[in-house]
Design a protein around this motif. Sequence first.
Motif, mmCIF file in Angstrom:
data_model
loop_
_atom_site.group_PDB
_atom_site.id
_atom_site.type_symbol
_atom_site.label_atom_id
_atom_site.label_comp_id
_atom_site.label_asym_id
_atom_site.label_seq_id
_atom_site.Cartn_x
_atom_site.Cartn_y
_atom_site.Cartn_z
ATOM 1 N N ALA A 477 28.096 37.254 60.529
ATOM 2 C CA ALA A 477 28.244 37.674 59.171
ATOM 3 C C ALA A 477 26.949 37.204 58.482
ATOM 4 C CB ALA A 477 29.312 37.004 58.589
ATOM 5 N N ASN A 478 26.273 37.905 57.759
ATOM 6 C CA ASN A 478 25.133 37.528 56.987
ATOM 7 C C ASN A 478 25.564 36.429 56.004
ATOM 8 O OD1 ASN A 478 23.282 37.284 54.955
ATOM 9 N ND2 ASN A 478 22.538 39.597 55.230
ATOM 10 N N PRO A 479 24.955 35.059 56.409
ATOM 11 C CA PRO A 479 25.470 34.016 55.766
ATOM 12 C C PRO A 479 25.070 33.972 54.425
ATOM 13 C CG PRO A 479 23.764 33.402 57.664
ATOM 14 C CD PRO A 479 23.942 34.960 57.411
ATOM 15 N N LYS A 480 23.980 34.657 53.864
ATOM 16 C CA LYS A 480 23.861 34.711 52.372
ATOM 17 C C LYS A 480 24.904 35.536 51.593
ATOM 18 C CE LYS A 480 20.288 35.638 48.892
ATOM 19 N NZ LYS A 480 21.468 36.071 48.099
ATOM 20 N N LYS A 481 25.225 36.821 52.317
ATOM 21 C CA LYS A 481 26.397 37.336 51.833
ATOM 22 C C LYS A 481 27.780 36.756 51.449
ATOM 23 C CE LYS A 481 24.354 41.920 51.836
ATOM 24 N NZ LYS A 481 24.631 43.419 51.953
ATOM 25 N N VAL A 482 27.981 36.185 52.758
ATOM 26 C CA VAL A 482 29.268 35.491 52.738
ATOM 27 C C VAL A 482 29.392 34.329 51.631
ATOM 28 C CG1 VAL A 482 30.465 33.454 53.940
ATOM 29 C CG2 VAL A 482 29.553 35.658 55.289
ATOM 30 N N ASN A 483 28.058 33.617 51.295
ATOM 31 C CA ASN A 483 28.132 32.842 50.344
ATOM 32 C C ASN A 483 28.485 33.479 49.005
ATOM 33 O OD1 ASN A 483 27.110 29.995 49.609
ATOM 34 N ND2 ASN A 483 25.586 30.994 48.444
ATOM 35 N N ASP A 484 27.607 34.589 48.758
ATOM 36 C CA ASP A 484 27.833 35.193 47.484
ATOM 37 C C ASP A 484 29.306 35.523 47.279
ATOM 38 O OD1 ASP A 484 25.089 34.409 47.271
ATOM 39 O OD2 ASP A 484 24.280 36.492 47.450
ATOM 40 N N ILE A 485 29.680 36.316 48.268
ATOM 41 C CA ILE A 485 30.952 36.775 48.088
ATOM 42 C C ILE A 485 32.117 35.915 48.021
ATOM 43 C CG2 ILE A 485 32.779 38.236 49.447
ATOM 44 C CD1 ILE A 485 30.405 39.956 50.436
ATOM 45 N N ILE A 486 32.073 34.894 48.674
ATOM 46 C CA ILE A 486 33.036 33.736 48.428
ATOM 47 C C ILE A 486 32.905 33.221 46.778
ATOM 48 C CG2 ILE A 486 33.594 31.293 48.781
ATOM 49 C CD1 ILE A 486 32.797 31.704 51.796
ATOM 50 N N LEU A 487 31.672 33.064 46.200
ATOM 51 C CA LEU A 487 31.464 32.521 44.932
ATOM 52 C C LEU A 487 32.034 33.676 44.229
ATOM 53 C CD1 LEU A 487 27.813 31.220 44.881
ATOM 54 C CD2 LEU A 487 29.900 29.853 44.832
ATOM 55 N N SER A 488 31.744 35.018 44.198
ATOM 56 C CA SER A 488 32.379 35.726 43.373
ATOM 57 C C SER A 488 34.074 35.935 43.241
ATOM 58 C CB SER A 488 31.493 37.199 43.444
ATOM 59 O OG SER A 488 32.134 37.842 44.456
ATOM 60 N N LEU A 489 34.452 35.969 44.624
ATOM 61 C CA LEU A 489 36.086 35.959 44.685
ATOM 62 C C LEU A 489 36.749 34.560 43.965
ATOM 63 C CD1 LEU A 489 36.339 37.458 48.047
ATOM 64 C CD2 LEU A 489 36.513 38.630 46.054
ATOM 65 N N ILE A 490 35.963 33.725 43.998
ATOM 66 C CA ILE A 490 36.573 32.200 43.621
ATOM 67 C C ILE A 490 36.522 32.414 42.007
ATOM 68 C CG2 ILE A 490 36.175 29.708 43.140
ATOM 69 C CD1 ILE A 490 37.672 30.464 45.922
ATOM 70 N N LYS A 491 35.352 32.941 41.669
ATOM 71 C CA LYS A 491 35.284 33.065 40.197
ATOM 72 C C LYS A 491 36.130 33.900 39.580
ATOM 73 C CE LYS A 491 31.458 33.888 37.067
ATOM 74 N NZ LYS A 491 30.126 34.815 37.092
ATOM 75 N N LYS A 492 36.404 34.915 40.078
ATOM 76 C CA LYS A 492 37.456 35.874 39.874
ATOM 77 C C LYS A 492 38.862 35.162 39.532
ATOM 78 C CE LYS A 492 36.165 40.501 41.497
ATOM 79 N NZ LYS A 492 36.542 41.365 42.586
ATOM 80 N N ARG A 493 39.297 34.282 40.520
ATOM 81 C CA ARG A 493 40.351 33.778 40.670
ATOM 82 C C ARG A 493 40.435 32.774 39.725
ATOM 83 N NH1 ARG A 493 40.502 35.770 45.978
ATOM 84 N NH2 ARG A 493 42.623 35.679 46.961
ATOM 85 N N ARG A 494 39.471 32.065 39.293
ATOM 86 C CA ARG A 494 39.474 31.079 38.241
ATOM 87 C C ARG A 494 39.784 31.695 36.945
ATOM 88 N NH1 ARG A 494 34.587 27.105 40.356
ATOM 89 N NH2 ARG A 494 35.677 26.083 41.760
ATOM 90 N N GLY A 495 39.341 33.099 36.976
ATOM 91 C CA GLY A 495 39.695 33.745 35.670
ATOM 92 C C GLY A 495 38.668 33.536 34.621
#
Length: 495
Positions: A477-495
Motif C-alpha cells: 500500500a502507498n504509505p502516504k495514502k494509508v496515512n491520509d485515509i486512516i486520518l479521514s476515517l477516524i475524523k468521520k467517526r469522531r464526528g
Amino acid sequence: MAQAPSRNGKSLNGVVMEFEAVIGLETHVQLCTKTKIFCSSSTEFGAEPNQHIDPVTLGLPGSLPVLNRQVLENAIMLGLAMNCEIRRYNRFARKHYFYPDLPKGYQISQYEEPICERGHLNVPMDGAIRTIGITRIHMEEDAGKNIHDSRTHSSLIDLNRAGVALLEIVTQPDLRSPAEASAYLRTLRQIVRFLGVSDGNMEEGSLRCDANISLRPVGQVKFGTRTEIKNLNSFKFVERALEYEIARQMSLLKSGKSIVQETMLFDSATGATRSLRSKEESADYRYFPDPDLPPLVIEEAYIRSIQERMPTLPEQRSKELVDGYGLTAYDAQVLTVERMNIDFFEEVFKVCQNAKLACSWLTSELFGALNTAGLDLKRSPVSARNLGELVKLIDSEAISGKMAKTVFEEMFATGKAPGEIVAARGLKQLTNDDDIAKVVESVFANNAKQLADYVGGNDRLHAFFVGQVMKSTQGTANPKKVNDIILSLIKKRRG
Ligand code: ADP
Ligand code: MG
C-alpha cells in the motif's frame, strides 16, 4: 593595502609580510587522432617498442612531413571552446634541441604564429566562476621515450610516441593557488573529453602539465621570479608540487634570499621539487619557420564549419540543467563531469519526464552500484531506457520507492526491464483509494478495542493502524495514502 617590504621579508611595522602565489600552466594534451601529426604511422598506445615508426618519424633524409588535417580541426575546435581568436596565417617552426628521443634534432612546433591566441576559460571554483586568460594554443609533435635499463646499464629508445600530435595550451599567470591550478586542469580535461579531441588520461600521459610559479607580496603588481616544475602527470601531483614550491620560495623570501629562475622536477616519492637545470631562453632553441611545411591559411568558412560540428560544452549544458530542468548547481556539476553522464541523463529524462527523480536515481543509485561493481556507465547493466521506465513507475506511484530499490537491484543484476520484474514478482503498489479504504476498514474491525481508544482521543494509536495496514497489504500500500485515509476515517467517526 600593500605594505612596504623590508629586506628581512617583514613589513616595516614588524608584521610578517603576506605573500600571494602567481601560477601559470603550460599543458600538453595528446590528441586521439588515429595517425601521427605529420605521417601515417599509428598512434595506438601500448604497442611493442618501435612498431609505429616510418621515415618521417625517424627523420630520415628525404622524408617530408604532411600535416594531419584532423589535428588542425581539433586545434581550432579547442580554441573556439576556449574563446580564442583563430589565427588566419599559420606557420610551423623548428625548435632545436638535442635529445636521443628526437631523431631530427628538432621538434616541429609553432612559435610566433600559433593557431589560437587570446582566449579565456571559465573555471568553476567553490561555487563561483574564475576566468583564466589563455595566452595561446599551438600544435606540435611529441618526442619518443627513453627507457633506462639499470640491469644492463643501457638506455633504450622507443619512438612509437615520436610524432604523435599534441596541443600545448598556455595560460596567463592568472591562477592564485594550487587548488585553482587543479580546478583549471579539471575543467580543461572535461572540455577536451567533451569535444572528443583527447581522452585526457593523465596516467597514460595524454595530459601533462608544466607549472610556473612565483610569489609576490600581497598588493604588489609586479610579478616575482618564477620557477617551472616540469611534467606533472596527476592532479594531485600538480597540487602537491605547487604547495611544496610555495613553501620553499616563501622560506627563501622570508629569510631575505632571492629566487633563482630555474626548471625543476617534482619527486612524487619525497614530495619535494629539485632543480633540473637553469632556465633555458627561447634563443637557445634557435627557432625558425619550418621550410618543409607550407604556411597554412585558414578561411572563415572552414572555422564556421568546425563551429557547427562542435558539441555543446559543459558550461552551457550545465546551465540548461539548472534553468531548463530545475536541477541544483551541484547536480548539474555531477552530471556534466563526463559527456556520457549527461547524455545518459537526457535519455532517462526522455522516457520518464521527471528530471529530479531521474537525476537522483542516476547519480545515487546507478552511479553507486556501478562504483561498487567497478564498472563505468558505458558498461552499465541498466540501460538509460530501463532506468527511465523505473522512474516512470515510481513517479506514477505504480510501485513504491522501497519496491523500486528491490526492482533496481534485480535490474542491475540481470539487465532486465523493470516492467518485466514487477510483473514476475507481482509487485504492485496499492494506490486506489477505495481499495485502501477497504483494507483499513477490515483492520479497524479486527482491532475494535484499539479503534475505540483511537476514536476516543488516543492519537498515539495512529501509527499502530498504519503498521497493521502495511502489514496486511504486505507493504504494497502507498504509505502516504494509508496515512491520509486512516486520518479521514477516524475524523468521520469522531464526528
Ligand atoms: P617561456 O617562454 O619561458 O615558456 P612564457 O612567457 O611562455 O615563458 O610563460 C610560460 C608560463 O609561465 C605561462 O603560463 C605564464 O603564464 C607563466 N608565467 C610567466 N611569468 C610568470 C611568473 N612571474 N609567475 C608565475 N607564472 C608565470
Ligand atoms: Mg613557454
